[in-house]
Design a protein around this motif. Structure first.
Motif, PDB file in Angstrom:
ATOM      1  N   VAL A 302       0.841  -1.205   0.000  1.00 34.40           N
ATOM      2  CA  VAL A 302       0.000   0.000   0.000  1.00 34.40           C
ATOM      3  C   VAL A 302       0.872   1.249   0.000  1.00 34.40           C
ATOM      4  O   VAL A 302       1.810   1.371   0.809  1.00 34.40           O
ATOM      5  N   GLU A 303       0.552   2.182  -0.888  1.00 34.95           N
ATOM      6  CA  GLU A 303       1.259   3.462  -0.950  1.00 34.95           C
ATOM      7  C   GLU A 303       0.620   4.485  -0.012  1.00 34.95           C
ATOM      8  O   GLU A 303       1.310   5.173   0.735  1.00 34.95           O
ATOM      9  N   LYS A 304      -0.728   4.592  -0.070  1.00 39.78           N
ATOM     10  CA  LYS A 304      -1.405   5.556   0.792  1.00 39.78           C
ATOM     11  C   LYS A 304      -2.859   5.159   0.974  1.00 39.78           C
ATOM     12  O   LYS A 304      -3.420   4.378   0.196  1.00 39.78           O
ATOM     13  N   VAL A 305      -3.455   5.720   2.023  1.00 39.91           N
ATOM     14  CA  VAL A 305      -4.861   5.468   2.351  1.00 39.91           C
ATOM     15  C   VAL A 305      -5.553   6.814   2.518  1.00 39.91           C
ATOM     16  O   VAL A 305      -5.046   7.694   3.229  1.00 39.91           O
ATOM     17  N   PHE A 306      -6.697   6.954   1.874  1.00 42.14           N
ATOM     18  CA  PHE A 306      -7.465   8.202   1.938  1.00 42.14           C
ATOM     19  C   PHE A 306      -8.832   7.872   2.515  1.00 42.14           C
ATOM     20  O   PHE A 306      -9.593   7.108   1.907  1.00 42.14           O
ATOM     21  N   ILE A 307      -9.144   8.412   3.692  1.00 40.04           N
ATOM     22  CA  ILE A 307     -10.398   8.110   4.377  1.00 40.04           C
ATOM     23  C   ILE A 307     -11.249   9.372   4.428  1.00 40.04           C
ATOM     24  O   ILE A 307     -10.872  10.358   5.069  1.00 40.04           O
ATOM     25  N   GLU A 308     -12.398   9.329   3.749  1.00 41.46           N
ATOM     26  CA  GLU A 308     -13.371  10.416   3.815  1.00 41.46           C
ATOM     27  C   GLU A 308     -14.424  10.041   4.849  1.00 41.46           C
ATOM     28  O   GLU A 308     -14.924   8.916   4.860  1.00 41.46           O
ATOM     29  N   THR A 309     -14.790  10.995   5.682  1.00 43.09           N
ATOM     30  CA  THR A 309     -15.705  10.667   6.768  1.00 43.09           C
ATOM     31  C   THR A 309     -16.406  11.918   7.284  1.00 43.09           C
ATOM     32  O   THR A 309     -16.390  12.966   6.629  1.00 43.09           O
ATOM     33  N   THR A 310     -16.994  11.812   8.463  1.00 46.48           N
ATOM     34  CA  THR A 310     -17.746  12.917   9.049  1.00 46.48           C
ATOM     35  C   THR A 310     -16.846  13.771   9.933  1.00 46.48           C
ATOM     36  O   THR A 310     -15.748  13.357  10.327  1.00 46.48           O
ATOM     37  N   VAL A 389     -13.438   4.812   1.904  1.00 46.45           N
ATOM     38  CA  VAL A 389     -12.002   4.556   2.026  1.00 46.45           C
ATOM     39  C   VAL A 389     -11.426   4.214   0.650  1.00 46.45           C
ATOM     40  O   VAL A 389     -11.936   3.333  -0.050  1.00 46.45           O
ATOM     41  N   THR A 390     -10.356   4.901   0.286  1.00 48.05           N
ATOM     42  CA  THR A 390      -9.639   4.618  -0.957  1.00 48.05           C
ATOM     43  C   THR A 390      -8.210   4.212  -0.624  1.00 48.05           C
ATOM     44  O   THR A 390      -7.491   4.944   0.055  1.00 48.05           O
ATOM     45  N   VAL A 391      -7.824   3.033  -1.094  1.00 44.39           N
ATOM     46  CA  VAL A 391      -6.467   2.527  -0.893  1.00 44.39           C
ATOM     47  C   VAL A 391      -5.744   2.580  -2.234  1.00 44.39           C
ATOM     48  O   VAL A 391      -6.212   2.010  -3.234  1.00 44.39           O
ATOM     49  N   THR A 392      -4.614   3.270  -2.266  1.00 43.86           N
ATOM     50  CA  THR A 392      -3.795   3.356  -3.473  1.00 43.86           C
ATOM     51  C   THR A 392      -2.556   2.487  -3.278  1.00 43.86           C
ATOM     52  O   THR A 392      -1.830   2.625  -2.284  1.00 43.86           O
ATOM     53  N   MET A 393      -2.324   1.597  -4.227  1.00 49.43           N
ATOM     54  CA  MET A 393      -1.213   0.659  -4.138  1.00 49.43           C
ATOM     55  C   MET A 393       0.066   1.279  -4.712  1.00 49.43           C
ATOM     56  O   MET A 393       0.016   2.259  -5.475  1.00 49.43           O
ATOM     57  N   LYS A 394       1.193   0.703  -4.384  1.00 55.27           N
ATOM     58  CA  LYS A 394       2.464   1.164  -4.927  1.00 55.27           C
ATOM     59  C   LYS A 394       2.515   0.961  -6.438  1.00 55.27           C
ATOM     60  O   LYS A 394       3.275   1.647  -7.147  1.00 55.27           O
ATOM     61  N   SER A 395       1.681   0.048  -6.930  1.00 55.16           N
ATOM     62  CA  SER A 395       1.588  -0.181  -8.378  1.00 55.16           C
ATOM     63  C   SER A 395       0.810   0.913  -9.093  1.00 55.16           C
ATOM     64  O   SER A 395       0.818   0.980 -10.322  1.00 55.16           O
ATOM     65  N   GLY A 396       0.126   1.765  -8.346  1.00 54.17           N
ATOM     66  CA  GLY A 396      -0.699   2.822  -8.926  1.00 54.17           C
ATOM     67  C   GLY A 396      -2.178   2.503  -8.941  1.00 54.17           C
ATOM     68  O   GLY A 396      -3.004   3.395  -9.165  1.00 54.17           O
ATOM     69  N   GLU A 397      -2.561   1.232  -8.716  1.00 56.52           N
ATOM     70  CA  GLU A 397      -3.972   0.869  -8.662  1.00 56.52           C
ATOM     71  C   GLU A 397      -4.632   1.474  -7.423  1.00 56.52           C
ATOM     72  O   GLU A 397      -3.988   1.626  -6.380  1.00 56.52           O
TER      73      GLU A 397
END
Length: 465
Positions: A302-310, A389-397
Motif C-alpha cells: 500500500v502506498e497511501k490510504v485516503f479516508i473520507e468521513t464525518t 475509504v480509498t487505498v492506493t497501491m504502490k503499483s498505482g492501482e
C-alpha cells in the motif's frame, strides 16, 4: 436553537417512566438484548481485569479496606458496591471492546452492568428479572439523556461515558432500590452534579478507562443518597442555567429525552463492538478488511490510504498518530487503519505494547489521510461514523469501499452466536473454563434465576490455573 418538549419537565417524565416500569412491560426483544448486554459487558470486564489501569484502581479500593460485599470480576478481591463497581466499570471500558450506542456516543454496558451486579450482590436478594429490568431502565435513561446533548458535549471536549453513564448508573441503582418518583428525580439530579470526563484523555492517559468506573460509583452514590433523602437538582436536564444540558452543550434537544418514551425503546439502538478500537474507527476497519478480501491487498504493498468521513470521526480519531500509551493507538484511526491493512484485523493482538511503536505500522499510519466529506457529514445521527475509504497501491492501482454502519451497529448487527463467541474468547483468557460456562449459563437463563448475583460473583472470580 434549543428544543422544548410538551411535557412540563423532561427530568420528571424520565423519573416517572423509570419508577413505574415493570418487568411485564418489557418486550421480549429487550429482555433478550439486556442479556446480550450483560454477557458482552462481563466478557469485556473480565478481559480488562488484569490491565495496569484496572489493577491501579483495584489497589486503591483495596487500600480503602471497604466492606467486602461485592465481587471484582477476574480477580480475588471483594469490596463494597461502590468499590467493586469502580473496578469493574474501569475494566469493562478497559480495552475498547465494550458496547456502543452510536447517537449518544457512549458505552452504557460499562456504566450499567457493573452497577447492577454490584448492587444485586451487596443488597440482595434480587431476581434475574429484577436485574434485567434495572438494566433496561439504565440503558433507556442513559441513551435518551445522552442523545439530548450529542454530539455537542463531545465537541466541547467532554467524554460521554463520564457524563451520561453517570445517569445510566443512577437509574440502574435506583430501580433496584425501588425509588419512588420523587426519589428518582433527586437521583438524576445528584447524578448530573457528578457527571464528568475529559476527552483529552484519549491522546494518552489511563483516565479514559476510569471514567466509566467513576460513573458507576457516582450513580450508586446518587441513588442511595436520594433514597436517604438527599435532594438533587429537580430540573437537572432542562434548567436553563446550570442544568446538565445548558452547561455541557451549546445546542441541545430535550425532545430526545421523552419522544416515544415507554413505547419506542432507545435501547434498541445500542450495538456491540467487533474490534478493539473506538467505535468511530470501526467502519474504516470493516471497509479495509473488505478491500483486503476483495482485492487481495497486502499492507506492505500500500502506498497511501485516503479516508473520507464525518466531522465527528475526523475530530474523534483522525489526528496524526504519535505513540504514547495503549489508549493512544486504540483511539487513533491512522494507526488502526495501518494495522488492519498489515494484519487483517484490529482486535486485541493488534494493540500490544510492542506494536505501538512498530516502525512498519507507524510508517503506513503516516501515509493515512483522514478528511471530512460534506456528503457523509450531512447524514443523520445514526450515520455519524460513515466512511469512504480509498487505498492506493504502490503499483498505482486504487480501490474504494464505502461503509455506512460498522459491524455491530444496530443496523448491521452481530449475531447472538458471534457475541457469545466473543464472550468465551475474552473471558476464557482469565477465567477457568468451567467458570466461563457457568457465567454464560446463568446469564442466558437470567429471567428464570431466583437470585443469580451471588453465584455470578463466585464464578467471576474463578481464575485460570
Amino acid at each position: 436553537m434549543n428544543v422544548a418538549v410538551s411535557v412540563e419537565s423532561p427530568t420528571r417524565a424520565l423519573a416517572e417512566f423509570a419508577a413505574n416500569l415493570t418487568y411485564e412491560d418489557l418486550p421480549a426483544d429487550l429482555v433478550a438484548q439486556a442479556k446480550q448486554c450483560i454477557l458482552d459487558s462481563l466478557g469485556c470486564s473480565i478481559f480488562g481485569s488484569n490491565k495496569p489501569w484496572t489493577l491501579a484502581v483495584a489497589r486503591v479500593v483495596s487500600r480503602l479496606d471497604q466492606k467486602k460485599s461485592a465481587s471484582a470480576f477476574g480477580m480475588n478481591l471483594r469490596a463494597d458496591p461502590t468499590g467493586a463497581a469502580l473496578i469493574n466499570g474501569t475494566s469493562a471500558q478497559g480495552f475498547e471492546l465494550d458496547d456502543c450506542h452510536d447517537q449518544s456516543m457512549s458505552h452504557y454496558g460499562a456504566g450499567v452492568v457493573p452497577t447492577v451486579l454490584a448492587m444485586a450482590e451487596a443488597f440482595g436478594p434480587f431476581s434475574g428479572k429484577d436485574i434485567i429490568l434495572a438494566t433496561v431502565v439504565g440503558y433507556e435513561l442513559g441513551t435518551r439523556i445522552g442523545n439530548t446533548v450529542s454530539p455537542h458535549a463531545f465537541n466541547r471536549g467532554f467524554h460521554p461515558c463520564g457524563l451520561t453513564s453517570t445517569f445510566a448508573a443512577a437509574a440502574t441503582a435506583g430501580k433496584l432500590l425501588r425509588l419512588n418518583v420523587d426519589q428518582f428525580v433527586s437521583a438524576l439530579g445528584l447524578a448530573g452534579s457528578q457527571a464528568a470526563g475529559l476527552m483529552a484523555s484519549q491522546y494518552g492517559a489511563m483516565a479514559k478507562r476510569f471514567h466509566s468506573g467513576k460513573a458507576c460509583q457516582n450513580g450508586i452514590l446518587a441513588a442511595m443518597s436520594a433514597q436517604e433523602g438527599l435532594t438533587g437538582v429537580r430540573n437537572v436536564l432542562e434548567a436553563p442555567y446550570g442544568g446538565f444540558c445548558s452547561t455541557y452543550a451549546e445546542t441541545y434537544d430535550l425532545g430526545y429525552a421523552t419522544k416515544g418514551l415507554g413505547t419506542d425503546f432507545e435501547m434498541r439502538h445500542n450495538g456491540f463492538k467487533r474490534y478493539s478500537s473506538l467505535a468511530s474507527s470501526q467502519t474504516s476497519v470493516d471497509a479495509l478488511r473488505a478491500l483486503r478480501e476483495l482485492h487481495g491487498i497486502k499492507g506492505e504493498d500500500v502506498e497511501k490510504v485516503f479516508i473520507e468521513t464525518t466531522a465527528m470521526v475526523h475530530r474523534h480519531c483522525g489526528w496524526p498518530y504519535v505513540p504514547a500509551e495503549t489508549i493512544t493507538a486504540q483511539m487513533n484511526l491512522p494507526y488502526t487503519a495501518a494495522v488492519t491493512l498489515l494484519e487483517g484485523n484490529a482486535f486485541i493482538d493488534q494493540y500490544t505494547d510492542e506494536k505501538l511503536r512498530d516502525p512498519t505500522i507507524m510508517d503506513l499510519a503516516n501515509r493515512v489521510e483522514v478528511v471530512i466529506a460534506p456528503d457523509l457529514d450531512a447524514l443523520g445521527p445514526h450515520e455519524m461514523r460513515a466512511v469512504r475509504v480509498t487505498v492506493t497501491m504502490k503499483s498505482g492501482e486504487s480501490f474504494t469501499h464505502a461503509q455506512t454502519y460498522r459491524s455491530g451497529h444496530w443496523k448491521n448487527p452481530l449475531s447472538d452466536d458471534v457475541l457469545k463467541a466473543k464472550f468465551r474468547d475474552l473471558a476464557g483468557r482469565v477465567l477457568a473454563p468451567e467458570a466461563v460456562k457457568e457465567v454464560e449459563a446463568i446469564v442466558s437463563t437470567l429471567e428464570t434465576q431466583g437470585e443469580p448475583a451471588p453465584a455470578l460473583g463466585t464464578a467471576l472470580q474463578k481464575l485460570r490455573a
